[in-house]
Design a protein around this motif. Sequence first.
Motif, mmCIF file in Angstrom:
data_model
loop_
_atom_site.group_PDB
_atom_site.id
_atom_site.type_symbol
_atom_site.label_atom_id
_atom_site.label_comp_id
_atom_site.label_asym_id
_atom_site.label_seq_id
_atom_site.Cartn_x
_atom_site.Cartn_y
_atom_site.Cartn_z
ATOM 1 N N VAL A 1 24.334 -62.976 102.506
ATOM 2 C CA VAL A 1 24.963 -61.792 101.914
ATOM 3 C C VAL A 1 24.622 -60.628 102.576
ATOM 4 O O VAL A 1 23.529 -60.457 102.608
ATOM 5 N N ILE A 2 25.545 -59.613 102.617
ATOM 6 C CA ILE A 2 25.118 -58.269 103.134
ATOM 7 C C ILE A 2 25.802 -57.478 102.280
ATOM 8 O O ILE A 2 26.813 -57.796 101.709
ATOM 9 N N ALA A 3 25.198 -56.159 102.086
ATOM 10 C CA ALA A 3 25.910 -55.170 101.007
ATOM 11 C C ALA A 3 25.583 -53.694 101.656
ATOM 12 O O ALA A 3 24.442 -53.668 102.236
ATOM 13 N N GLU A 4 26.351 -52.706 101.307
ATOM 14 C CA GLU A 4 25.727 -51.183 101.363
ATOM 15 C C GLU A 4 25.473 -50.810 99.963
ATOM 16 O O GLU A 4 26.014 -51.362 99.164
ATOM 17 N N THR A 5 24.619 -49.625 99.969
ATOM 18 C CA THR A 5 24.407 -49.132 98.801
ATOM 19 C C THR A 5 23.886 -47.729 98.960
ATOM 20 O O THR A 5 23.382 -47.205 99.816
ATOM 21 N N THR B 1 20.574 -59.111 102.784
ATOM 22 C CA THR B 1 20.302 -57.844 103.606
ATOM 23 C C THR B 1 21.064 -56.469 103.047
ATOM 24 O O THR B 1 22.366 -56.576 102.881
ATOM 25 N N ILE B 2 20.525 -55.514 102.794
ATOM 26 C CA ILE B 2 21.107 -54.383 102.153
ATOM 27 C C ILE B 2 21.051 -53.179 103.156
ATOM 28 O O ILE B 2 20.073 -52.754 103.507
ATOM 29 N N TYR B 3 22.169 -52.452 103.471
ATOM 30 C CA TYR B 3 21.959 -51.200 104.251
ATOM 31 C C TYR B 3 22.460 -49.950 103.399
ATOM 32 O O TYR B 3 22.958 -49.951 102.517
ATOM 33 N N MET B 4 21.391 -49.324 103.797
ATOM 34 C CA MET B 4 21.203 -47.966 102.891
ATOM 35 C C MET B 4 20.789 -46.626 103.982
ATOM 36 O O MET B 4 20.045 -46.635 104.694
ATOM 37 N N GLY B 5 21.710 -45.455 103.650
ATOM 38 C CA GLY B 5 21.058 -44.351 104.421
ATOM 39 C C GLY B 5 19.720 -43.914 104.120
ATOM 40 O O GLY B 5 19.306 -44.100 103.076
ATOM 41 N N ALA B 6 19.113 -43.477 105.229
ATOM 42 C CA ALA B 6 17.846 -43.088 105.318
ATOM 43 C C ALA B 6 17.396 -42.166 104.231
ATOM 44 O O ALA B 6 16.366 -42.088 103.671
ATOM 45 N N LEU C 1 12.838 -58.315 95.054
ATOM 46 C CA LEU C 1 13.821 -59.195 94.546
ATOM 47 C C LEU C 1 14.077 -60.197 96.042
ATOM 48 O O LEU C 1 14.788 -61.080 95.919
ATOM 49 N N GLY C 2 13.631 -59.679 97.061
ATOM 50 C CA GLY C 2 13.488 -60.530 98.432
ATOM 51 C C GLY C 2 14.537 -60.127 99.179
ATOM 52 O O GLY C 2 14.639 -60.567 100.258
ATOM 53 N N ALA C 3 15.225 -58.879 99.259
ATOM 54 C CA ALA C 3 16.090 -58.466 100.023
ATOM 55 C C ALA C 3 15.594 -57.810 101.214
ATOM 56 O O ALA C 3 14.434 -57.320 101.064
ATOM 57 N N LYS C 4 16.089 -57.641 102.493
ATOM 58 C CA LYS C 4 15.705 -56.867 103.445
ATOM 59 C C LYS C 4 16.478 -55.540 103.502
ATOM 60 O O LYS C 4 17.715 -55.666 103.453
ATOM 61 N N VAL C 5 15.863 -54.567 103.257
ATOM 62 C CA VAL C 5 16.507 -53.411 103.309
ATOM 63 C C VAL C 5 16.404 -52.517 104.635
ATOM 64 O O VAL C 5 15.380 -52.399 105.125
ATOM 65 N N VAL C 6 17.790 -52.148 104.979
ATOM 66 C CA VAL C 6 17.750 -51.601 106.427
ATOM 67 C C VAL C 6 18.218 -50.019 106.192
ATOM 68 O O VAL C 6 19.282 -49.809 105.824
ATOM 69 N N ALA C 7 17.263 -49.052 106.564
ATOM 70 C CA ALA C 7 17.604 -47.854 106.478
ATOM 71 C C ALA C 7 18.279 -47.228 107.630
ATOM 72 O O ALA C 7 18.011 -47.575 108.827
ATOM 73 N N ILE C 8 19.559 -46.492 107.442
ATOM 74 C CA ILE C 8 20.480 -46.113 108.735
ATOM 75 C C ILE C 8 20.087 -44.447 108.667
ATOM 76 O O ILE C 8 20.420 -43.692 107.844
ATOM 77 N N ASP C 9 19.463 -44.349 110.147
ATOM 78 C CA ASP C 9 18.966 -42.723 110.070
ATOM 79 C C ASP C 9 19.997 -42.250 111.290
ATOM 80 O O ASP C 9 19.357 -41.633 112.207
ATOM 81 N N ILE C 10 21.291 -42.176 110.904
ATOM 82 C CA ILE C 10 22.290 -41.621 111.808
ATOM 83 C C ILE C 10 23.049 -40.619 110.982
ATOM 84 O O ILE C 10 23.284 -40.938 109.778
ATOM 85 N N GLY C 11 23.765 -40.035 111.506
ATOM 86 C CA GLY C 11 24.770 -39.112 110.844
ATOM 87 C C GLY C 11 23.962 -38.526 109.701
ATOM 88 O O GLY C 11 23.129 -37.761 110.091
ATOM 89 N N GLN C 12 24.593 -38.382 108.556
ATOM 90 C CA GLN C 12 24.148 -37.792 107.364
ATOM 91 C C GLN C 12 23.018 -38.722 106.825
ATOM 92 O O GLN C 12 22.374 -38.288 105.717
ATOM 93 N N LYS D 1 28.214 -43.442 103.756
ATOM 94 C CA LYS D 1 29.191 -43.710 104.819
ATOM 95 C C LYS D 1 28.413 -44.286 106.087
ATOM 96 O O LYS D 1 29.050 -45.286 106.514
ATOM 97 N N GLU D 2 27.294 -44.073 106.271
ATOM 98 C CA GLU D 2 26.670 -44.689 107.520
ATOM 99 C C GLU D 2 26.228 -46.190 107.094
ATOM 100 O O GLU D 2 26.253 -47.074 108.089
ATOM 101 N N ALA D 3 25.714 -46.279 105.691
ATOM 102 C CA ALA D 3 25.541 -47.701 105.321
ATOM 103 C C ALA D 3 26.837 -48.616 105.411
ATOM 104 O O ALA D 3 26.406 -49.775 105.777
ATOM 105 N N VAL D 4 28.003 -48.230 105.008
ATOM 106 C CA VAL D 4 29.028 -48.893 105.078
ATOM 107 C C VAL D 4 29.467 -49.203 106.596
ATOM 108 O O VAL D 4 29.784 -50.233 106.909
ATOM 109 N N ASP D 5 29.450 -48.136 107.669
ATOM 110 C CA ASP D 5 29.404 -48.527 108.985
ATOM 111 C C ASP D 5 28.683 -49.724 109.548
ATOM 112 O O ASP D 5 29.222 -50.590 110.329
#
Length: 387
Positions: free
Chosen positions: A109-113, A134-139, A155-166, A170-174
């Motif tokens: 399962v993946i998600a944005e937040t 895996t959870i995507y989240m803006g930096a 809780l065992g999730a992998k959090v991926v910080a997105i350091d592009i744009g703002q 929005k970047e997490a959803v992308d």
Amino acid sequence: MSQVAIKNGYYGDFGGSFVPEDLQQVLEYIGEQYEKYKNDPEFNEELKYYLREYVGRENPLYFAENLTKQLGGAKIYLKREDLNHTGSHKINNVLGQILLAKRMGVKRVIAETGAGQHGVATATACAMFGMECTIYMGAKDTKRQALNVFRMELLGAKVVAIDIGQGLLKEAVDEAFADLVANYKNTFYLIGSAVGPTPYPEMVEHFQSIISKESRAQHLEKEGKLPTAVIAAVGGGSNAAGAFAHYKEDQEVRLIGVEPAGAATLSKGSPAVFHGFKSYVLQDEEGNLLETNSIAAGLDYQGVGPLHAHLHSTGRGEYVTVTNEEVLDAFQTLSRVEGIIPALESSHAVAYALKFAPTLSPEDSIIVNVSGRGDKDVEQVFEMLNK
């Protein structure tokens, strides 16, 4: 639930699916599974079980007597989504979607937040059902919501910080959509708001509609009539979609969505295709996305769900804005007067209620959806107030 008519994935002129062909096939399959199970008695019994035993529903419709007396005017009722397990409304939709993913045989399962509450709810459900997460989240959001990042990892999730744009929602959803395109054969994208290509907006509204199903019955029991208005914060729009759902056909009930002044999509945006669906988008005359500015990470988004675009365009929904200063004041006011610390997102709805309730009579009553609790925001607010 009385539905605004949804035809081919559209709420009026808004919604639809504008995605690559491979992804469209995946979305159609998800849509078929959703249609298959949403009225399935066994599926709904399992969902009801977890909402009751795991989430703690139903939660109260609390009469805020102190706040009502202080303001004068309408009675103020608070729908206490902040009391749910994981601290917000997000878990309602997460459980519905994860039970769907379980029936589809998906193990990843993946998600944005943005604010992290959806990420925490998703990580929680994945832990319970033994799914990779895996959870995507803006930096920028990982910094201002560091506590929620730790909770997700705990809780065992992998959090991926997105350091592009703002570095925001929005970047997490992308990034989440990019992941889904690459891994759709074994991955379920658990969208947190009432946005995205069909079937997601309808699916999220359906699972969140438990909010208004409860509040409508609770208010009728307490007051013997329907409320004058229902007020909820709007970013992408999931808590408001749920808070409004069972009142849409009740024309005497005003539906009021509250946006941040710095991310006022419905007030300042224009129709466009964004993240695979058509809605109002904050953009300039050339179609370039405008930057957003809200102290609430969960509302920092250039788009809005197609349901709200439709309610706005038809006039059934009223959409207003509040400033960051008004939100900070509301955050402190509800804490001091009622002993309830609301999330900064929910504080937008509270902020408008502080202005709106005194304009009504004592015969009126309003419901404010307290979509989440403010634990995650206390450090951020502390720093802001001490600058």
